[in-house]
Design a protein around this motif. Structure first.
Motif, PDB file in Angstrom:
ATOM      1  N   VAL A  23      44.550  43.739  40.206  1.00  0.00           N
ATOM      2  CA  VAL A  23      43.121  43.414  40.224  1.00  0.00           C
ATOM      3  C   VAL A  23      42.784  42.563  41.447  1.00  0.00           C
ATOM      4  O   VAL A  23      41.811  42.827  42.168  1.00  0.00           O
ATOM      5  N   GLY A  24      43.581  41.539  41.698  1.00  0.00           N
ATOM      6  CA  GLY A  24      43.303  40.642  42.825  1.00  0.00           C
ATOM      7  C   GLY A  24      43.463  41.293  44.181  1.00  0.00           C
ATOM      8  O   GLY A  24      42.632  41.108  45.080  1.00  0.00           O
TER       9      GLY A  24
ATOM     10  N   VAL B 268      40.919  35.111  42.206  1.00  0.00           N
ATOM     11  CA  VAL B 268      40.548  36.437  42.707  1.00  0.00           C
ATOM     12  C   VAL B 268      39.349  36.357  43.647  1.00  0.00           C
ATOM     13  O   VAL B 268      39.352  36.931  44.742  1.00  0.00           O
TER      14      VAL B 268
ATOM     15  N   ASP C 135      39.293  33.941  37.818  1.00  0.00           N
ATOM     16  CA  ASP C 135      38.109  34.206  38.630  1.00  0.00           C
ATOM     17  C   ASP C 135      38.164  33.429  39.935  1.00  0.00           C
ATOM     18  O   ASP C 135      37.826  33.948  41.004  1.00  0.00           O
TER      19      ASP C 135
ATOM     20  N   ALA D 230      40.599  43.790  44.915  1.00  0.00           N
ATOM     21  CA  ALA D 230      39.370  43.083  45.285  1.00  0.00           C
ATOM     22  C   ALA D 230      39.456  42.543  46.714  1.00  0.00           C
ATOM     23  O   ALA D 230      38.513  42.676  47.506  1.00  0.00           O
TER      24      ALA D 230
ATOM     25  N   ARG E  55      49.260  43.427  36.237  1.00  0.00           N
ATOM     26  CA  ARG E  55      47.849  43.749  36.042  1.00  0.00           C
ATOM     27  C   ARG E  55      46.965  42.811  36.846  1.00  0.00           C
ATOM     28  O   ARG E  55      46.034  43.249  37.538  1.00  0.00           O
ATOM     29  N   GLN E  56      47.257  41.528  36.783  1.00  0.00           N
ATOM     30  CA  GLN E  56      46.446  40.571  37.525  1.00  0.00           C
ATOM     31  C   GLN E  56      46.647  40.718  39.027  1.00  0.00           C
ATOM     32  O   GLN E  56      45.705  40.572  39.810  1.00  0.00           O
TER      33      GLN E  56
END
Length: 234
Positions: free
Chosen positions: A214-215, A31, A28, A218, A210-211
């Motif tokens: 996502v980052g 990101v 968290d 965003a 995957r991470q």
């Protein structure tokens, strides 16, 4: 031959209070602060403004994560303790009913009724052990192994701070522009995701990608918003 059964394997702790907040906090922090910095950088060319926003995002996010985890885990712990107290009262008031209930729980798991009654009776001789077995069967918790709110809060605070400082580091060292911060963040996103695979069943490349996706999604969205707001002069 006497002695206890030989243990051929050991399991990792999957119920402790440190892993989830640590992993979630680091991800968290990375990101959210990467996205925040990208959004501000999209709206202004001022390195000072971007750095200040990143520092504020780190401090606010880390404190918010720690406070939220503390209250959440404390509430969960208090609920479990209240239910354990209910079970303890029932064991004292209605021991025969609780004994029958425990025996039935073993029968439901496939144990023969006579054996289930014998095992339940033996376990119920010790009030503390009886309480432990009942709460584990009925609530899925053990009184002595409830998650710690302090551990969850500290884990969240530290891990969020570590994650959030990475996209901020280039600006703190005077690097201008978003490029270096984005590269550091993307490498960290992939690395953090790959590291998580060590405690899961996923492959390192899948978790890392995957991470990273996502980052970057965003950050890309917030950069676009920042760029639109900056161009409009608001």
């Amino acid at each position: 031959m006497t002695g206890g059964a030989e243990v051929h394997h050991r399991h990792r702790d999957v119920s402790g209070g440190w892993l989830r907040p640590s992993v979630f906090g680091a991800m968290d922090g990375l990101v959210s602060n990467f996205a925040l910095i990208a959004g501000v950088a999209g709206g202004t060319a001022s390195t000072r403004v971007v750095a200040l926003s990143g520092v504020a995002g780190l401090a606010a996010g880390a404190l918010s994560m720690a406070g939220g985890e503390y209250v959440s885990v404390a509430s969960q712990r208090e609920l479990a303790q209240a239910e354990i107290a209910v079970e303890k009262r029932e064991l004292a008031r209605n021991p025969e009913d609780e004994l029958a209930e425990l025996a039935q729980s073993f029968v439901d798991k496939g144990v023969e009724p006579d054996l289930a009654a014998a095992v339940a009776g033996q376990l119920s001789r010790d009030p503390e052990r009886a309480l432990e077995v009942h709460t584990q069967n009925e609530l899925g918790v053990v009184a002595g192994a409830l998650p710690s709110p302090r551990l969850a809060a500290v884990s969240s605070f530290l891990s969020f701070s570590v994650g959030a400082v990475l996209p901020l580091l280039p600006y703190l060292f005077g690097v201008e522009g978003l490029t270096v911060s984005a590269v550091v963040s993307c490498v960290a996103l992939f690395g953090a995701g790959a590291l998580v695979s060590a405690v899961t069943a996923r492959s390192w490349w899948y978790s890392g990608l995957r991470q990273l996706v996502v980052g970057t999604v965003a950050a890309g969205i917030t950069y676009g918003l920042g760029n639109m707001i900056g161009a409009s002069g608001l």
